[in-house]
Design a protein around this motif. Sequence first.
Motif, PDB file in Angstrom:
ATOM      1  N   VAL A  10       7.566  -9.233 -18.348  1.00 31.46           N
ATOM      2  CA  VAL A  10       6.227  -9.590 -17.882  1.00 31.46           C
ATOM      3  C   VAL A  10       5.559  -8.332 -17.337  1.00 31.46           C
ATOM      4  CG1 VAL A  10       4.922 -10.995 -16.255  1.00 31.46           C
ATOM      5  CG2 VAL A  10       6.968 -11.939 -17.350  1.00 31.46           C
ATOM      6  N   ILE A  11       4.403  -8.004 -17.902  1.00 32.90           N
ATOM      7  CA  ILE A  11       3.701  -6.778 -17.525  1.00 32.90           C
ATOM      8  C   ILE A  11       2.446  -7.133 -16.740  1.00 32.90           C
ATOM      9  CG2 ILE A  11       2.576  -4.689 -18.356  1.00 32.90           C
ATOM     10  CD1 ILE A  11       4.295  -4.859 -20.857  1.00 32.90           C
ATOM     11  N   ALA A  12       2.457  -6.800 -15.449  1.00 37.16           N
ATOM     12  CA  ALA A  12       1.304  -7.035 -14.586  1.00 37.16           C
ATOM     13  C   ALA A  12       0.524  -5.739 -14.410  1.00 37.16           C
ATOM     14  CB  ALA A  12       1.765  -7.572 -13.235  1.00 37.16           C
ATOM     15  N   HIS A  13      -0.725  -5.876 -13.973  1.00 40.93           N
ATOM     16  CA  HIS A  13      -1.539  -4.678 -13.810  1.00 40.93           C
ATOM     17  C   HIS A  13      -1.063  -3.830 -12.639  1.00 40.93           C
ATOM     18  CE1 HIS A  13      -4.968  -2.260 -12.362  1.00 40.93           C
ATOM     19  NE2 HIS A  13      -5.212  -2.117 -13.647  1.00 40.93           N
ATOM     20  N   GLY A  14      -0.757  -4.470 -11.507  1.00 40.44           N
ATOM     21  CA  GLY A  14      -0.407  -3.728 -10.300  1.00 40.44           C
ATOM     22  C   GLY A  14      -1.597  -3.582  -9.377  1.00 40.44           C
ATOM     23  N   SER A  15      -1.317  -3.364  -8.093  1.00 49.08           N
ATOM     24  CA  SER A  15      -2.382  -3.266  -7.090  1.00 49.08           C
ATOM     25  C   SER A  15      -1.851  -2.572  -5.852  1.00 49.08           C
ATOM     26  CB  SER A  15      -2.883  -4.670  -6.718  1.00 49.08           C
ATOM     27  OG  SER A  15      -3.743  -4.629  -5.604  1.00 49.08           O
ATOM     28  N   ARG A  16      -2.752  -1.939  -5.111  1.00 47.07           N
ATOM     29  CA  ARG A  16      -2.367  -1.378  -3.808  1.00 47.07           C
ATOM     30  C   ARG A  16      -2.121  -2.480  -2.779  1.00 47.07           C
ATOM     31  NH1 ARG A  16      -6.419   2.192  -5.614  1.00 47.07           N
ATOM     32  NH2 ARG A  16      -5.686   4.337  -5.897  1.00 47.07           N
ATOM     33  N   ASP A  17      -2.644  -3.671  -3.056  1.00 48.24           N
ATOM     34  CA  ASP A  17      -2.471  -4.799  -2.156  1.00 48.24           C
ATOM     35  C   ASP A  17      -1.057  -5.362  -2.336  1.00 48.24           C
ATOM     36  OD1 ASP A  17      -2.470  -7.393  -0.970  1.00 48.24           O
ATOM     37  OD2 ASP A  17      -4.651  -7.474  -1.148  1.00 48.24           O
ATOM     38  N   PRO A  18      -0.224  -5.353  -1.308  1.00 51.74           N
ATOM     39  CA  PRO A  18       1.160  -5.815  -1.464  1.00 51.74           C
ATOM     40  C   PRO A  18       1.273  -7.283  -1.853  1.00 51.74           C
ATOM     41  CG  PRO A  18       0.630  -5.453   0.863  1.00 51.74           C
ATOM     42  CD  PRO A  18      -0.499  -4.880   0.072  1.00 51.74           C
ATOM     43  N   ARG A  19       0.227  -8.068  -1.608  1.00 47.89           N
ATOM     44  CA  ARG A  19       0.279  -9.479  -2.004  1.00 47.89           C
ATOM     45  C   ARG A  19       0.343  -9.635  -3.522  1.00 47.89           C
ATOM     46  NH1 ARG A  19      -5.086 -11.721   0.413  1.00 47.89           N
ATOM     47  NH2 ARG A  19      -5.761  -9.700  -0.456  1.00 47.89           N
ATOM     48  N   HIS A  20      -0.201  -8.662  -4.236  1.00 50.25           N
ATOM     49  CA  HIS A  20      -0.223  -8.739  -5.694  1.00 50.25           C
ATOM     50  C   HIS A  20       1.193  -8.750  -6.261  1.00 50.25           C
ATOM     51  CE1 HIS A  20      -1.727  -7.817  -9.806  1.00 50.25           C
ATOM     52  NE2 HIS A  20      -0.621  -7.118  -9.882  1.00 50.25           N
ATOM     53  N   ALA A  21       1.970  -7.727  -5.948  1.00 52.12           N
ATOM     54  CA  ALA A  21       3.330  -7.639  -6.487  1.00 52.12           C
ATOM     55  C   ALA A  21       4.180  -8.804  -6.006  1.00 52.12           C
ATOM     56  CB  ALA A  21       3.973  -6.309  -6.084  1.00 52.12           C
ATOM     57  N   ALA A  22       4.016  -9.214  -4.755  1.00 52.14           N
ATOM     58  CA  ALA A  22       4.799 -10.337  -4.234  1.00 52.14           C
ATOM     59  C   ALA A  22       4.514 -11.606  -5.029  1.00 52.14           C
ATOM     60  CB  ALA A  22       4.484 -10.545  -2.758  1.00 52.14           C
ATOM     61  N   THR A  23       3.259 -11.809  -5.390  1.00 46.15           N
ATOM     62  CA  THR A  23       2.884 -13.002  -6.159  1.00 46.15           C
ATOM     63  C   THR A  23       3.437 -12.935  -7.569  1.00 46.15           C
ATOM     64  OG1 THR A  23       0.878 -13.249  -4.839  1.00 46.15           O
ATOM     65  CG2 THR A  23       0.933 -14.377  -6.966  1.00 46.15           C
ATOM     66  N   GLU A  41      12.282  -9.827 -16.811  1.00 47.36           N
ATOM     67  CA  GLU A  41      12.038  -8.615 -16.037  1.00 47.36           C
ATOM     68  C   GLU A  41      10.545  -8.476 -15.754  1.00 47.36           C
ATOM     69  OE1 GLU A  41      14.313  -6.696 -14.823  1.00 47.36           O
ATOM     70  OE2 GLU A  41      16.078  -7.446 -15.903  1.00 47.36           O
ATOM     71  N   THR A  42      10.228  -7.724 -14.719  1.00 47.44           N
ATOM     72  CA  THR A  42       8.836  -7.508 -14.314  1.00 47.44           C
ATOM     73  C   THR A  42       8.541  -6.017 -14.282  1.00 47.44           C
ATOM     74  OG1 THR A  42       9.007  -9.458 -12.892  1.00 47.44           O
ATOM     75  CG2 THR A  42       7.102  -8.031 -12.572  1.00 47.44           C
ATOM     76  N   ALA A  43       7.373  -5.643 -14.788  1.00 48.92           N
ATOM     77  CA  ALA A  43       6.943  -4.246 -14.737  1.00 48.92           C
ATOM     78  C   ALA A  43       5.442  -4.207 -14.473  1.00 48.92           C
ATOM     79  CB  ALA A  43       7.282  -3.530 -16.043  1.00 48.92           C
ATOM     80  N   PHE A  47       0.164   1.444  -9.835  1.00 49.22           N
ATOM     81  CA  PHE A  47       0.275   1.199  -8.396  1.00 49.22           C
ATOM     82  C   PHE A  47       1.662   0.750  -7.919  1.00 49.22           C
ATOM     83  CE2 PHE A  47      -4.286   0.237  -9.303  1.00 49.22           C
ATOM     84  CZ  PHE A  47      -4.804   1.372  -8.702  1.00 49.22           C
ATOM     85  N   ASN A  48       2.328  -0.112  -8.676  1.00 51.90           N
ATOM     86  CA  ASN A  48       3.604  -0.668  -8.232  1.00 51.90           C
ATOM     87  C   ASN A  48       4.748  -0.230  -9.129  1.00 51.90           C
ATOM     88  OD1 ASN A  48       1.424  -3.234  -7.847  1.00 51.90           O
ATOM     89  ND2 ASN A  48       2.612  -2.646  -6.049  1.00 51.90           N
ATOM     90  N   ALA A  49       5.946  -0.318  -8.599  1.00 51.51           N
ATOM     91  CA  ALA A  49       7.155  -0.049  -9.363  1.00 51.51           C
ATOM     92  C   ALA A  49       7.911  -1.370  -9.543  1.00 51.51           C
ATOM     93  CB  ALA A  49       8.026   0.977  -8.637  1.00 51.51           C
TER      94      ALA A  49
END
Length: 258
Positions: A10-23, A41-43, A47-49
Amino acid sequence: MHHARPVLLVIAHGSRDPRHAATVHALTRRARALRPGLRVETAFLDFNAPRVEQVLSALHGAGVREVVALPLLLTRAFHAKADVPAVLSEATARLPGLTVRVAEVLGPSPLLVSALERRLAEAGLTPADRATTAVVLASAGSSDPEAIAVIAETAREWRHTGWCAVRPAFASAALPRTEDAVRELRAEGHRRVVVAPYVIAPGRLPDRIAAGAEAAGADLVADVLGAAPELALLLLHRYDAAARLPTRLPTRLRTRVA
């Protein structure tokens, strides 16, 4: 070690907001729970790793030879058409023998509408409210005409399920803005106006949607789609459709439509 079943990435965009990756991680955990035998797997693109190339390299090193890459996007806009194919192509060029198929983006889908309904119900709406409620379908926005057309069509289709009005709106790149759509519906005489964010995870643009809704006096704002069970199920539907496609495209990436 050979893995018979393709891995779902699953490929997400990423964000500086920590709520994004947690969600995003909460959503992929829910998908794993629905399909215990599937490796998920998540990538992230930015912004995020971990980044996409890091995950693919690790999978390749572990003996994985088939991956279904699923862009965690609601429309086929720039990220789906350019960013995701580019990063996958670059990564697979360095990983001989790895086959990557790209599943279709999440929208449009009746499951997304069901998730929107769930969030509105959680915010306090009841079935009896539907006929007297106007809804603003508020998306992040895009400069891609195809993506804008999909949002508009989703609003039109949703309107037929009994809401007195459904109006698309955008947090960026397109008009109307959320606050303008709320005010327009009020001016048309709708007594109750609510906002349904058509976004997956919290962040800057969802916050802009909520701020616009509040400024315009919306009666309520639903939560983002997040880790709704309908989204987790939709991930698996997109995966299954892509995994059924013919195989044998190692070292070269071709975008496949689920």
